[in-house]
Design a protein around this motif. Structure first.
Motif, short mmCIF file in Angstrom:
data_model
loop_
_atom_site.label_atom_id
_atom_site.label_comp_id
_atom_site.label_asym_id
_atom_site.label_seq_id
_atom_site.Cartn_x
_atom_site.Cartn_y
_atom_site.Cartn_z
N LYS A 1 0.85 -1.19 0.00
CA LYS A 1 0.00 0.00 0.00
C LYS A 1 0.89 1.24 0.00
CE LYS A 1 -3.47 2.37 2.84
NZ LYS A 1 -4.75 2.23 3.54
N LEU A 2 0.63 2.14 -0.95
CA LEU A 2 1.43 3.37 -1.07
C LEU A 2 0.71 4.57 -0.48
CD1 LEU A 2 2.51 2.99 -4.81
CD2 LEU A 2 3.68 2.11 -2.78
N GLY A 3 -0.60 4.44 -0.35
CA GLY A 3 -1.35 5.58 0.17
C GLY A 3 -2.82 5.24 0.30
N GLY A 4 -3.56 6.17 0.91
CA GLY A 4 -4.98 5.93 1.12
C GLY A 4 -5.77 7.23 1.00
N ILE A 5 -7.06 7.06 0.83
CA ILE A 5 -7.97 8.19 0.61
C ILE A 5 -9.12 8.11 1.61
CG2 ILE A 5 -9.63 9.17 -1.06
CD1 ILE A 5 -7.80 7.73 -3.23
N LEU A 6 -9.46 9.25 2.17
CA LEU A 6 -10.57 9.30 3.13
C LEU A 6 -11.48 10.46 2.73
CD1 LEU A 6 -11.67 8.25 5.89
CD2 LEU A 6 -10.23 9.98 6.98
N THR A 7 -12.72 10.16 2.32
CA THR A 7 -13.63 11.24 1.91
C THR A 7 -14.78 11.34 2.91
OG1 THR A 7 -14.77 9.68 0.48
CG2 THR A 7 -13.17 11.10 -0.57
N GLU A 8 -15.27 12.54 3.07
CA GLU A 8 -16.44 12.72 3.95
C GLU A 8 -17.29 13.87 3.45
OE1 GLU A 8 -14.53 13.70 7.78
OE2 GLU A 8 -15.85 15.42 7.96
N LEU A 9 -18.60 13.78 3.68
CA LEU A 9 -19.50 14.85 3.27
C LEU A 9 -20.02 15.57 4.50
CD1 LEU A 9 -21.66 13.02 0.53
CD2 LEU A 9 -19.53 14.30 0.24
N GLY A 10 -20.27 16.87 4.36
CA GLY A 10 -20.86 17.66 5.44
C GLY A 10 -22.18 18.26 4.96
N PHE A 11 -23.14 18.42 5.86
CA PHE A 11 -24.48 18.87 5.49
C PHE A 11 -24.87 20.13 6.25
CE2 PHE A 11 -24.02 14.42 4.64
CZ PHE A 11 -24.60 14.28 3.40
N THR A 12 -25.77 20.92 5.65
CA THR A 12 -26.31 22.09 6.34
C THR A 12 -27.35 21.59 7.36
OG1 THR A 12 -28.17 22.36 4.84
CG2 THR A 12 -26.11 23.46 4.21
N PRO A 13 -27.76 22.46 8.31
CA PRO A 13 -28.79 22.03 9.26
C PRO A 13 -30.08 21.61 8.54
CG PRO A 13 -27.77 24.07 9.99
CD PRO A 13 -27.23 23.80 8.62
N GLN A 14 -30.29 22.11 7.30
CA GLN A 14 -31.49 21.73 6.53
C GLN A 14 -31.30 20.41 5.78
OE1 GLN A 14 -29.99 24.92 6.19
NE2 GLN A 14 -31.37 25.63 7.81
N GLY A 15 -30.11 19.82 5.92
CA GLY A 15 -29.87 18.52 5.30
C GLY A 15 -29.36 18.60 3.86
N LYS A 16 -29.00 19.83 3.41
CA LYS A 16 -28.46 19.93 2.06
C LYS A 16 -26.95 19.74 2.10
CE LYS A 16 -29.87 22.93 -0.94
NZ LYS A 16 -30.16 24.23 -1.57
N LEU A 17 -26.38 19.31 0.97
CA LEU A 17 -24.93 19.11 0.92
C LEU A 17 -24.22 20.45 1.13
CD1 LEU A 17 -22.53 17.19 0.31
CD2 LEU A 17 -22.73 17.89 -2.08
N ASP A 18 -23.31 20.50 2.08
CA ASP A 18 -22.56 21.72 2.36
C ASP A 18 -21.15 21.62 1.77
OD1 ASP A 18 -21.71 24.10 3.38
OD2 ASP A 18 -21.66 23.47 5.48
N TYR A 19 -20.48 20.52 2.04
CA TYR A 19 -19.10 20.37 1.54
C TYR A 19 -18.71 18.91 1.42
CZ TYR A 19 -18.16 19.66 6.54
OH TYR A 19 -18.18 19.19 7.83
N ALA A 20 -17.64 18.69 0.65
CA ALA A 20 -16.98 17.37 0.62
C ALA A 20 -15.53 17.59 1.03
CB ALA A 20 -17.03 16.78 -0.79
N ILE A 21 -15.04 16.74 1.90
CA ILE A 21 -13.63 16.78 2.30
C ILE A 21 -12.95 15.54 1.74
CG2 ILE A 21 -12.07 16.51 4.26
CD1 ILE A 21 -14.00 18.17 5.91
N ILE A 22 -11.82 15.77 1.10
CA ILE A 22 -11.05 14.65 0.56
C ILE A 22 -9.68 14.68 1.22
CG2 ILE A 22 -9.90 13.78 -1.52
CD1 ILE A 22 -12.23 15.41 -3.03
N GLY A 23 -9.30 13.62 1.88
CA GLY A 23 -7.98 13.53 2.49
C GLY A 23 -7.19 12.43 1.81
N VAL A 24 -5.93 12.75 1.47
CA VAL A 24 -5.07 11.74 0.83
C VAL A 24 -3.72 11.72 1.53
CG1 VAL A 24 -4.10 10.91 -1.35
CG2 VAL A 24 -6.12 12.37 -1.40
N GLY A 25 -3.27 10.53 1.87
CA GLY A 25 -1.92 10.38 2.40
C GLY A 25 -1.14 9.49 1.45
N ILE A 26 0.05 9.95 1.02
CA ILE A 26 0.89 9.14 0.13
C ILE A 26 2.29 9.02 0.73
CG2 ILE A 26 1.90 8.91 -2.17
CD1 ILE A 26 -0.49 10.14 -3.40
#
Ligand code: BTN
Length: 265
Positions: A122-147
């Motif tokens: 394994k050379l690296g990995g990816i971790l993604t997560e989504l964040g939502f507004t209090p109304q339940g709409k998509l607010d952001y996506a976070i993408i983390g990568v370690g190599i």
């Protein structure tokens, strides 16, 4: 290091003003989540030279020693429904293969869904997560990568020495971390531009890069193991597995191991 990374970015790279560099940080993903919640813009990037609390999927820690890897998180604010982002991790994986190919001269494989690999390492990995507004709409996506870029075999903790690798180990020469970081930033920018429009091409590329396809796999859920054969990747990026009883299932969660990799024998 920050200036060096910037010097490798193309003049057209649009997010230079939103690039933050840290010598040491807990986790770039945790930091960018805080920035996201305080309104940071689309394209914000955080890179650290060292993480004291780097983490991966299922709460596992991600070994992030100083000066040898790239630990990067990017914040995106795509204007779409969360259901339109099912393929996000696959899109990031393809983008990271592109970045490694460009900066280190070889193209890694992808162990479904989010590991960059070469052979059994394994050379690296990816971790993604989504964040939502209090109304339940998509607010952001976070993408983390370690190599892992510059490590030699003895640099990894003993328990992962046989399964971890670095770009330098595979390329057989020193790889410039700043070049890798800049290539990752550019590839993530391109990925973000085509995230909603280039899904078919991306999935075709993912299937070519994915080493899990056409392999015997075991699906581990809790203490239950099911053996099967990976036959396809569906349009959401799920792994389609034919199990021993002939049933076909699109696998989204759980842990897939490939025969001969990371201890599946
Ligand atoms: C995995 O292998 O399960 C995913 C590892 C993801 C690690 C990266 S390093 C940068 C970012 N910050 C974190 O804490 N995690 C991700």
């Amino acid at each position: 290091m920050k200036e060096q990374i910037i010097s490798y970015l193309t003049p057209a790279y649009p997010w230079k003003e939103h690039f933050h560099f840290f010598r040491s940080i807990g986790s770039t993903n945790d930091h960018i989540r805080a920035l996201a919640k305080s309104g940071a813009p689309h394209g914000t990037v955080v890179i650290a030279d060292h993480q004291t609390g780097g983490h991966g999927r299922r709460g596992r820690s991600f070994h992030s020693p100083e000066g040898v890897g790239i630990y990067l998180s990017i914040l995106l604010r795509p204007e779409c429904q969360p259901t339109e982002l099912m393929h996000l991790t696959c899109a990031v994986a393809v983008a990271m293969c592109q970045a490694v190919e460009q900066s280190a001269g070889f193209r890694p494989g992808i162990k479904w869904t989010n590991d960059l690999v070469s052979g059994k390492r394994k050379l690296g990995g990816i971790l993604t997560e989504l964040g939502f507004t209090p109304q339940g709409k998509l607010d952001y996506a976070i993408i983390g990568v370690g190599i892992n870029v510059r490590q030699q075999p003895g640099d990894f903790p003993e328990d992962i020495q046989d399964m971890a690798g670095s770009l330098s180990m595979i390329a057989g020469r020193e790889i410039d971390r700043a070049k890798v970081a800049a290539a990752m930033m550019e590839a993530l920018k391109d990925m973000s531009d085509s995230l909603l429009t280039g899904k078919e091409d991306m999935l075709a590329r993912y299937k070519t890069d994915c080493i899990t396809l056409d392999q015997d796999v075991v699906l581990v859920r809790g203490d239950k193991k099911r053996y099967g054969h990976a036959v396809d990747i569906d349009s959401d990026g799920a792994l389609v597995v034919r199990f021993g009883d002939g049933s076909l299932e699109a696998v989204n969660s759980g842990e897939i191991s490939v025969r001969g990799m990371y201890g599946y024998v």
